[in-house]
Scaffold this motif. Structure first.
Motif, PDB file in Angstrom:
ATOM      1  N   PRO A  83       3.901  -9.816  -4.407  1.00 35.56           N
ATOM      2  CA  PRO A  83       2.477  -9.719  -4.724  1.00 35.56           C
ATOM      3  C   PRO A  83       1.939  -8.290  -4.734  1.00 35.56           C
ATOM      4  N   TYR A  84       0.784  -8.154  -5.369  1.00 41.49           N
ATOM      5  CA  TYR A  84      -0.066  -6.977  -5.280  1.00 41.49           C
ATOM      6  C   TYR A  84      -1.247  -7.381  -4.400  1.00 41.49           C
ATOM      7  N   THR A  85      -1.729  -6.464  -3.599  1.00 38.40           N
ATOM      8  CA  THR A  85      -2.876  -6.794  -2.754  1.00 38.40           C
ATOM      9  C   THR A  85      -3.676  -5.538  -2.424  1.00 38.40           C
ATOM     10  N   GLY A  86      -4.978  -5.704  -2.280  1.00 38.73           N
ATOM     11  CA  GLY A  86      -5.838  -4.610  -1.846  1.00 38.73           C
ATOM     12  C   GLY A  86      -5.974  -4.642  -0.341  1.00 38.73           C
ATOM     13  N   VAL A  87      -5.908  -3.484   0.300  1.00 36.05           N
ATOM     14  CA  VAL A  87      -5.943  -3.433   1.763  1.00 36.05           C
ATOM     15  C   VAL A  87      -7.122  -2.598   2.256  1.00 36.05           C
ATOM     16  N   GLU A  98      11.496  -5.225  -1.517  1.00 34.18           N
ATOM     17  CA  GLU A  98      12.096  -4.605  -0.337  1.00 34.18           C
ATOM     18  C   GLU A  98      11.061  -3.929   0.556  1.00 34.18           C
ATOM     19  N   LYS A  99      10.048  -3.342  -0.079  1.00 28.89           N
ATOM     20  CA  LYS A  99       9.038  -2.614   0.711  1.00 28.89           C
ATOM     21  C   LYS A  99       7.724  -2.548  -0.064  1.00 28.89           C
ATOM     22  N   TRP A 100       6.655  -2.189   0.652  1.00 32.46           N
ATOM     23  CA  TRP A 100       5.361  -1.996   0.020  1.00 32.46           C
ATOM     24  C   TRP A 100       5.272  -0.594  -0.586  1.00 32.46           C
ATOM     25  N   LYS A 101       4.773  -0.525  -1.803  1.00 30.11           N
ATOM     26  CA  LYS A 101       4.578   0.755  -2.484  1.00 30.11           C
ATOM     27  C   LYS A 101       3.107   0.917  -2.866  1.00 30.11           C
ATOM     28  N   ASP A 102       2.635   2.152  -2.818  1.00 29.35           N
ATOM     29  CA  ASP A 102       1.296   2.432  -3.337  1.00 29.35           C
ATOM     30  C   ASP A 102       1.298   2.163  -4.839  1.00 29.35           C
TER      31      ASP A 102
END
Length: 391
Positions: A83-87, A98-102
Motif C-alpha cells: 500500500p501507499y499511505t499518508g502519515v 520489503e520496506k517503506w519508501k518516501d
C-alpha cells in the motif's frame, strides 16, 4: 441551612464555574467562540444494534508496528503495488514489499519540525507546516495519485512521486480548512469533503464536540480547474466513495452517524437522500470490486452521545467542567478505544460487521480497503496497519 439549601448553593456555584471557566481547565477553554449545535439524531429504537459477538477483528495481523505513524488511507496503484499511505509527519509512503519508501509530500517544508516523533498526536502542532495527507486515490488510467491534505487542500502527484502539485485551496471564495477525503470518476472529476470551515484537523476533537455544521461536499473539474460546492451545512462530512457504476456517491456524516447518497446521474442527479443509519459514527467509506461499501467507524454509538447530540446546551455545560479533552473524548467513545468496520450493499443494507470491542488487537480504524480477500485497515491514531483475512 437545610440540606436542600446546601445543594442549591453547590449547584449555583457549579453553574457559575461552568459559565466562567475561571481556571481554563475545560476541553473548550481555548475556544472562546465555541458553540454547540443540535444533531438530528434518529430515534434511538431505529439505530442498528447488531454486534460482532465473536470480536473477529481480534484475529487481525498487526503489520509495520512503530514503522509508521498515523496511516489513515490505504491505496494501491494501478499495477497493484502498495500500500501507499499518508502519515503524521506529512509524507506519503510506499511499501515496496520489503520496506517503506518516501513517495510524495504535499508541503515543501521538510525541516526538523517534521522529524519523527513518539506518537501520531505528537505531530498535531506542526501539521499545518509539514502537511497532513488523509484521503488517497489513484487515477487508474494515468497512475496519478490524488491527495486530500487536511490543511493544504487537494493535490496531485505523478507515478514518479515527489512534491505534489496543488489543485484546490478554496471553493466559491471560501478557503478549504479541513480537506478530508476524495474519490474520482471516469472523467477525472474529483469529489471531496471539507469537514469544516471553522475548525482545522488539529482541533478535530472540538469539531466533534461542537457538531459544527459548516462542512461541505465539493467537486473539482480538472478541465475548468474550478471547485464547486455540491452540498453545504453538513456536520462533519468525512469519507466519500463513488458507486461501482458511477451513478452516485456515498459520503459519511460523522456527527449524525449515517451515510448519505448523492446522485450524480439520472433523474435524481444533484439530489441527496439517506443511504443508511449506522450503529456508530463513521470515518471513511470505500467501495469494493463488487460495488459494496466498507465503512470504518470512529466508535460505536452510546446513549450518552445520543442525548448530548440532541441537547447542545447540556453538551456545552459538560464540556465546561474541569475535565480534560482526553477524558471528554473517552466519554464520547464509551470509555475505551475500540474498532468497528461494516459492509453495506449497494442499496444500503448491512451485510457484515466486524469488531474488536475491547480494543485488544485493533484499537481504532480510520479506513478499510478490501483487496485480494483481505481488509487493510489504517488509523490516524495508531502506529501500525491491521490486516484481516476474510477467508
Amino acid at each position: 441551612m437545610t440540606p436542600m439549601g446546601i445543594l442549591g448553593v453547590l449547584f449555583l456555584l457549579l453553574a457559575l464555574y461552568c459559565g466562567t471557566d475561571p481556571f481554563k481547565h475545560s476541553a473548550i477553554s481555548e475556544f472562546p467562540e465555541f458553540e454547540s449545535y443540535k444533531v438530528d439524531m434518529p430515534p434511538w429504537e431505529l439505530i442498528p444494534k447488531v454486534k460482532d459477538s465473536d470480536n473477529l477483528l481480534q484475529k487481525s495481523e498487526i503489520k509495520f508496528l512503530n514503522q509508521i505513524q498515523g496511516p489513515e488511507s490505504m491505496a494501491f496503484d494501478p499495477l497493484g503495488r502498495g500500500p501507499y499511505t499518508g502519515v503524521a509527519d506529512g509524507r506519503i509512503l510506499f511499501w515496496d514489499g520489503e520496506k517503506w519508501k518516501d513517495f510524495a509530500y504535499t508541503s515543501s517544508n521538510r525541516s526538523e519540525l517534521c522529524n519523527p516523533k513518539p506518537s501520531p498526536l505528537s505531530y498535531l502542532p506542526n501539521e499545518h507546516i509539514c502537511g497532513r495527507p488523509l484521503g488517497l486515490r489513484f487515477d487508474k488510467k494515468s497512475g496519478d495519485l490524488y491527495i486530500a491534505d487536511a490543511y493544504l487542500g487537494l493535490f496531485k502527484v505523478g507515478p514518479e512521486g515527489g512534491l505534489a502539485t496543488s489543485l484546490v485551496t478554496e471553493a466559491e471564495g471560501v478557503p478549504l480548512r479541513f480537506t478530508n477525503d476524495l474519490d474520482l470518476d471516469d472523467e477525472g472529476n474529483i469529489y471531496f469533503t471539507d469537514s469544516s470551515i471553522n475548525y482545522q484537523r488539529r482541533n478535530f476533537m472540538q469539531l466533534v464536540f461542537s457538531a459544527d455544521k459548516s462542512g461541505r461536499l465539493l467537486k473539482y473539474n480538472p478541465h475548468t480547474k474550478e471547485a464547486t460546492v455540491l452540498m453545504r451545512n453538513i456536520q462533519f462530512p468525512n469519507g466519500v466513495s463513488l458507486s461501482k457504476d458511477g451513478s452516485f456517491l456515498i459520503f459519511c456524516e460523522g456527527c449524525m452517524g449515517r451515510l448519505t447518497k448523492y446522485w450524480l446521474k439520472g433523474e435524481k442527479a444533484g439530489t441527496s437522500e439517506v443511504f443508511a443509519i449506522l450503529p456508530g459514527y463513521p470515518d471513511n467509506v470505500r467501495t469494493n470490486k463488487d460495488g459494496e461499501f466498507w465503512v470504518a467507524f470512529h466508535c460505536r454509538r452510546t446513549l450518552y452521545t445520543h442525548i448530548l447530540g440532541l441537547y447542545p446546551k447540556l453538551r456545552t455545560f459538560i464540556l465546561k467542567l474541569p475535565i480534560t479533552t482526553k477524558i471528554q473524548y473517552l466519554l464520547q467513545i464509551g470509555g475505551r478505544m475500540h474498532a468497528v468496520v461494516a459492509k453495506y450493499s449497494p442499496d444500503g443494507k448491512l451485510l457484515k460487521i466486524l469488531e474488536d470491542n475491547e480494543g485488544k488487537v485493533v484499537r481504532a480504524v480510520s479506513e478499510v480497503e478490501e483487496r485480494d480477500g483481505k481488509l487493510w485497515m489504517g488509523s490516524v491514531l495508531m502506529p501500525f496497519v491491521a490486516v484481516y483475512n476474510l477467508a
